[in-house]
Every structure is written in structure tokens, then in C-alpha cells.
Write a protein that holds these residues in place. Structure first.
Motif, mmCIF file in Angstrom:
data_model
loop_
_atom_site.group_PDB
_atom_site.id
_atom_site.type_symbol
_atom_site.label_atom_id
_atom_site.label_comp_id
_atom_site.label_asym_id
_atom_site.label_seq_id
_atom_site.Cartn_x
_atom_site.Cartn_y
_atom_site.Cartn_z
ATOM 1 N N UNK A 249 0.850 -1.199 0.000
ATOM 2 C CA UNK A 249 0.000 0.000 0.000
ATOM 3 C C UNK A 249 0.886 1.250 0.000
ATOM 4 N N UNK A 250 1.997 1.172 0.755
ATOM 5 C CA UNK A 250 2.926 2.316 0.765
ATOM 6 C C UNK A 250 3.544 2.511 -0.624
ATOM 7 N N UNK A 251 3.896 1.404 -1.261
ATOM 8 C CA UNK A 251 4.419 1.477 -2.636
ATOM 9 C C UNK A 251 3.406 2.168 -3.547
ATOM 10 N N UNK A 252 2.127 1.750 -3.401
ATOM 11 C CA UNK A 252 1.083 2.326 -4.259
ATOM 12 C C UNK A 252 0.925 3.825 -3.979
ATOM 13 N N UNK A 257 2.118 9.303 -6.025
ATOM 14 C CA UNK A 257 2.737 10.637 -5.913
ATOM 15 C C UNK A 257 3.881 10.864 -6.909
ATOM 16 N N UNK A 258 4.391 9.762 -7.477
ATOM 17 C CA UNK A 258 5.517 9.922 -8.419
ATOM 18 C C UNK A 258 5.096 9.553 -9.846
ATOM 19 N N UNK A 259 3.779 9.540 -10.074
ATOM 20 C CA UNK A 259 3.304 9.051 -11.382
ATOM 21 C C UNK A 259 3.787 9.893 -12.564
ATOM 22 N N UNK A 291 2.937 -1.503 -13.541
ATOM 23 C CA UNK A 291 2.295 -0.959 -14.753
ATOM 24 C C UNK A 291 2.184 0.565 -14.728
ATOM 25 N N UNK A 292 2.318 1.133 -13.536
ATOM 26 C CA UNK A 292 2.154 2.588 -13.417
ATOM 27 C C UNK A 292 3.470 3.347 -13.501
ATOM 28 N N UNK A 293 4.531 2.618 -13.754
ATOM 29 C CA UNK A 293 5.855 3.282 -13.759
ATOM 30 C C UNK A 293 5.888 4.390 -14.817
ATOM 31 N N UNK A 294 6.305 5.603 -14.423
ATOM 32 C CA UNK A 294 6.332 6.692 -15.406
ATOM 33 C C UNK A 294 7.289 6.361 -16.559
#
Ligand SMILES: Nc1ncnc2c1ncn2[C@@H]1O[C@H](COP(=O)(O)OP(=O)(O)OP(=O)(O)O)[C@@H](O)[C@H]1O
Length: 500
Positions: A249-252, A257-259, A291-294
Motif C-alpha cells: 500500500x505504501x508502494x502504491x 505521488x511519483x506518477x 504498470x504505473x511506472x512513469x
């Protein structure tokens, strides 16, 4: 005087016979009570043992359970004899070096060899259950996950126990066995009492399990587990949210915040003045966020704290999807959940975090707890470090996030309100055994909870002795009366009646 004389004439054998009956009777009573007492004294207690390894995402723990050997047939009380925390991270972290997953277990297994008497080793079942860390690795890289299991199996088979296999538990099993453990230890199952719900917060997944009122299991069959235990039927609701354990959850939250791939973020879930450098690749190295890595991002970013509880809640809210629900009621992410009902035991990270924050008291209202966490979050990092110099710094830095996450998950995710929240108890153990899925898992695999028979406990020692004594007394009185009723045909005693 003449009446006495008459008696003597009528019962010439009266006195000796009475004495004989009394003496024999007393001897018989003393003998029987002594035998009953000695025979019924509990013999030297012999135990049987079972070992379960909980291969979690953050670490592995070994639990040894014991139960009286003569009560192997489902009636003995099982308790935790010993636990051992495996050094290092969870087995899923050894994907690149699988053999190390096996060797990491050696120390605790050696401890188990010492804890279980040698003559019981061969018959002691040994299980390994892996949870969300291995679930994620299996999803991400099945070959690596299989290799980790191979190494772990090899290592465990070297020990003299009866190895019963290593496998990944489904989220549903993890939730259901946690519920069984809590209710078994509380003696609620055997007595058919109202059950307690179970809330488990791991590193990579979180589980909620409870028996709802008027529960229509057909609405979402995948969330229902039907049990028949000690003759009672239970329709359990359970759900496991993968990626909603506190580490993932912390990772998410950080991914959210870093998307856009910034070089620095100011995080409301960390203390003011907190500042570390984090690596983008490390952060996004999990199926929960990969999958959300910028697309475009520097190698590292600076992670600084702001310590704002309300804004932290906003970030955490963004991890839950409250929009779609095809059922009568949902928790989040479109998952069916009936309204929470009755008392709950919250364990694992729920306990670790609330215990650190001194919030396990039970008398504190939801509002008080919320204010406390908000105040804690706004405390500068330097001050926090000074107050808690002995606490692991990684945990210490994360308690603000974890506390806020717990409150948001419970109230907005699962819909606990002020009243239902007060029925949650944050617990580590019950009667000396840790709360968690492992005991329920072993109870199930060893058939230690009967489906049908209701246990009738054997008579306690004192009760047994009292009943034997009463029976002996009654028999004695009966025999005396019987003998006396035949006195007229009793052969005459040696002495002739003296007629004075
Ligand atoms: N004293 C502590 N303070 C804060 N957090 C802790 C403490 N001890 C353990 N944790 C963390 O609590 C979380 C839950 O721990 P637990 O051992 O229950 O999870 P797990 O079994 O590794 O995870 P999962 O069940 O998801 O596979 C982990 O993130 C762990 O790092």
C-alpha cells in the motif's frame, strides 16, 4: 431396662455383626476412594506436536504447536509451544538466489529440532504455507516462484520431521484460517458462541473475515466459505486484497505521488523534515505498481515529509476505487462486502502499528485515535527519532503512513463507523498463541476440529472421586439394609441367649 434386654434376646448377634459390617464398610470406602483417587490422577502429560512455517512477504516465522497425546481424537486443546522468526526477508525476496530461501530456514528448523522431543520428530507434521509475497512472485515470474519452492522443499526435507509439503495459500484460505484461529483460541467454536471477525494486515495483502447477519452467499460466492465445526454451521464472508498489505500500500501511495516522474516529492504521510533518496526502479519493482511506472523518470527521487494527516488520507483514498459496485454493497474496488457485524480481532500489522502508537487500549474513541495519529504525523522527524532511539528506523518512519492507512482502510474501505470501530480489538495473541492463519491451517490439515460431534469434556478429577464415593456409600447402606432385613434367618451366634 427390660426393653434393652428384649433387644439382646431378639438380636443376639446384633452387636458383633454391626461392628463387622461397619469395619468392612469403612475399609471398603477407604480402599475404593483411594483407588479412585490414585487411578484418576492425571498421568505424566505426553504431547504431540505440529510445525507450521508462515512464509510471508516480509519474513518467515516458524510456529510449533502442541496438544495432549491422549486427546489426539479432536478433543485436546492445541496451544503454541514456541515460535521462531527467520532472519532476513521473506522467501519471495530470494527469487534471484533461490537456494538462499532454503538455507534461510535452517536456524529456526534447528531450533524446532531442539523444541520437539527427539522421539516425536518422525511423527511431527511439518507444513509451509506461503502468502502474498509468493502470490505476487508467482504472478510475476512462475519459474522463479517454483525454484524458490524447490529450494525450500529440499531444505525442509533434510530435517527429521514428517514433511507435508509447501504451497501458496489462496487469499480466501488465509482469511478463513485466520478467522478459525481467533475463534478456536477464544473457545467460541466448541461452545457455539457468537464468533469474532478477523482483520489481518500483512505486508503485501490484507484480509477481512466475519460471519454477517442475514448473509446471502449467492450474491458473491467467491467470498463465502461454509464451515461445519463442532456441529455448528457458519457462513463466513472473507476477502483478501492483494497489494493492500501495508508495504505494498505504501508502494502504491508513493507510485501515486511519483506518477509523473518528478525528481522530488513532498509526502504528507511522512514526518516534516524527513528526507531520503529513493530509486525509481526499486519502487516500481512489484506487480502492484509496475504498470504505473512513469515512462520518463530520473534514476532517483528525493522523498521528503510534510506530516499532514488529512492530506495523507487523500493520498490513501486514491488507492481505493469506490466508483463501481455491482452488488448490494461493496467495500472498495468493486468487491462485495456485507455491513460489518459484531466484534473483531485485528492482528499482524494492525497490532504492530497500533501498539507502537499506544492505541490498543480499547477505551479510546475513533475520534481520539484519529486526533492522536494526526498529531503524531505532524511531529518533526528529528523529534520522533529522539523519542524512539531504539526503534527500527524503517518502521519508525512509516508509522505515520501505517496509522493513517489503517484508519482509512477500516473506516472508508470496510465502512467501520464510530460504533462498530469500538468493537475492534487490536491483538497479538490469544492465550499465549499468536493470532494468524497458521493454527487454523494446521487444525484443518490434521482434522483437529470435528465437523459434527460436540465435545463433552470428561468428568474432572474431583467430580469423578465424589461420584465414586457417593456410589460406594449408597452400596454400603444398601448392603447393610439387605443384611439386616434377613437377620431372622441369620445363623445363631455361638453364644446362647441368656435369659436373666
Ligand atoms: N514492530 C513492527 N512495527 C511495524 N511494522 C512491523 C513490525 N513488525 C513487522 N512489521 C511489518 O508488519 C507487516 C505485517 O507483517 P506480517 O509478518 O504479518 O506480514 P507478512 O506475513 O510478511 O505479509 P503477508 O501476509 O502479506 O505475506 C509487514 O510489513 C512487516 O514488515
Amino acid at each position: 431396662m427390660s426393653a434393652q434386654r428384649e433387644m439382646k434376646e431378639k438380636n443376639p448377634w446384633h452387636k458383633p455383626l454391626t461392628i463387622i459390617i461397619t469395619v468392612i464398610g469403612v475399609i471398603a470406602i477407604v480402599a475404593l476412594v483411594t483407588v479412585a483417587g490414585l487411578q484418576n490422577r492425571p498421568v505424566f502429560q505426553k504431547y504431540k506436536y505440529g510445525i507450521v512455517l508462515d512464509a510471508g512477504s516480509s519474513h518467515t516465522a516458524l510456529y510449533i504447536y502442541k496438544w495432549p497425546a491422549e486427546k489426539d481424537n479432536n478433543t485436546g486443546r492445541i496451544e503454541q509451544k514456541h515460535s521462531c522468526k527467520v532472519k532476513g526477508k521473506g522467501i519471495s525476496s530470494y527469487a534471484a538466489v533461490p537456494e538462499k530461501a532454503g538455507t534461510s530456514l535452517t536456524e529456526c528448523m534447528q531450533e524446532a529440532e531442539m523444541q520437539v522431543p527427539a522421539w516425536r520428530h518422525q511423527e511431527t507434521p511439518l507444513y509451509l504455507g506461503a502468502t502474498a509475497g509468493m502470490r505476487l512472485l508467482n504472478m510475476e515470474n512462475k519459474v522463479a516462484s517454483d525454484k524458490v519452492f524447490e529450494a525450500v522443499e529440499k531444505a525442509l526435507q533434510r530435517f527429521p520431521f514428517s514433511y507435508q509439503g509447501a504451497r501458496i495459500l489462496s487469499g480466501q484460505e488465509e482469511g478463513a484460517f485466520g478467522w478459525v484461529t481467533v475463534n478456536y483460541l477464544d473457545d467460541r467454536l466448541k461452545q457455539g458462541l457468537q464468533t469474532t471477525g478477523a482483520l489481518d494486515l500483512g505486508g503485501a495483502s490484507t484480509q477481512i473475515s466475519f460471519v454477517p447477519h442475514e448473509y446471502d452467499i449467492s450474491e458473491s460466492p467467491s467470498n463465502a466459505v461454509a464451515f461445519q465445526l463442532y456441529g455448528n454451521y457458519y457462513n463466513l464472508y472473507t476477502h483478501s486484497f492483494l497489494c493492500y498489505g501495508k508495504d505494498q500500500a505504501l508502494r502504491m501511495a508513493l507510485a501515486h505521488q511519483t506518477r509523473s516522474g518528478p525528481i522530488a516529492i513532498s509526502d504528507p504521510c511522512f514526518h516534516p523534515d524527513y528526507s531520503v533518496t529513493r530509486n525509481y526502479n526499486t519502487l516500481y519493482d512489484s506487480p502492484c505498481v509496475s504498470e504505473r511506472k512513469p515512462k520518463v523518470a530520473p534514476l532517483n527521487f528525493t522523498h521528503t515529509g510534510e506530516g499532514n494527516f488529512l492530506q495523507c488520507q487523500e493520498v490513501i483514498r486514491s488507492l481505493f476505487n469506490f466508483k463501481s459496485c455491482k452488488y448490494s454493497k461493496c467495500s472498495f474496488n468493486g468487491i462485495f462486502q456485507p455491513p460489518v457485524q459484531g466484534s473483531f480481532g485485528a492482528f499482524s500489522a494492525y497490532y504492530f502499528v497500533m501498539n507502537f502508537l499506544n492505541l490498543t487500549d480499547g477505551s479510546m474513541s475513533l475520534e481520539t485515535i484519529t486526533n492522536y495519529v494526526a498529531n503524531y504525523c505532524s511531529t518533526p522527524w528529528d523529534q520522533i527519532k529522539k523519542v524512539y532511539p531504539d526503534i527500527n528506523e524503517k518502521y519508525l518512519a512509516e508509522y505515520c503512513f501505517s496509522g493513517t492507512y489503517i484508519l482509512t482502510l477500516l473506516t472508508e474501505g470496510y465502512n467501520f463507523n464510530t460504533e462498530t470501530f469500538s468493537k475492534i480489538k487490536f491483538i497479538k495473541e490469544i492465550k499465549g498463541s499468536d493470532a494468524g492463519w497458521t493454527l487454523g491451517y494446521m487444525l484443518n490439515l490434521t482434522n483437529m476440529i470435528p465437523a459434527e460431534t460436540k465435545d463433552s469434556p470428561p468428568l474432572p478429577h474431583a467430580g469423578y472421586v465424589s461420584i465414586v464415593t457417593v456410589i460406594v456409600l449408597l452400596l454400603f447402606i444398601l448392603v447393610t439394609l439387605f443384611i439386616l432385613s434377613f437377620r431372622s434367618i441369620w445363623p445363631k451366634c455361638s453364644k446362647e441367649p441368656q435369659i436373666v
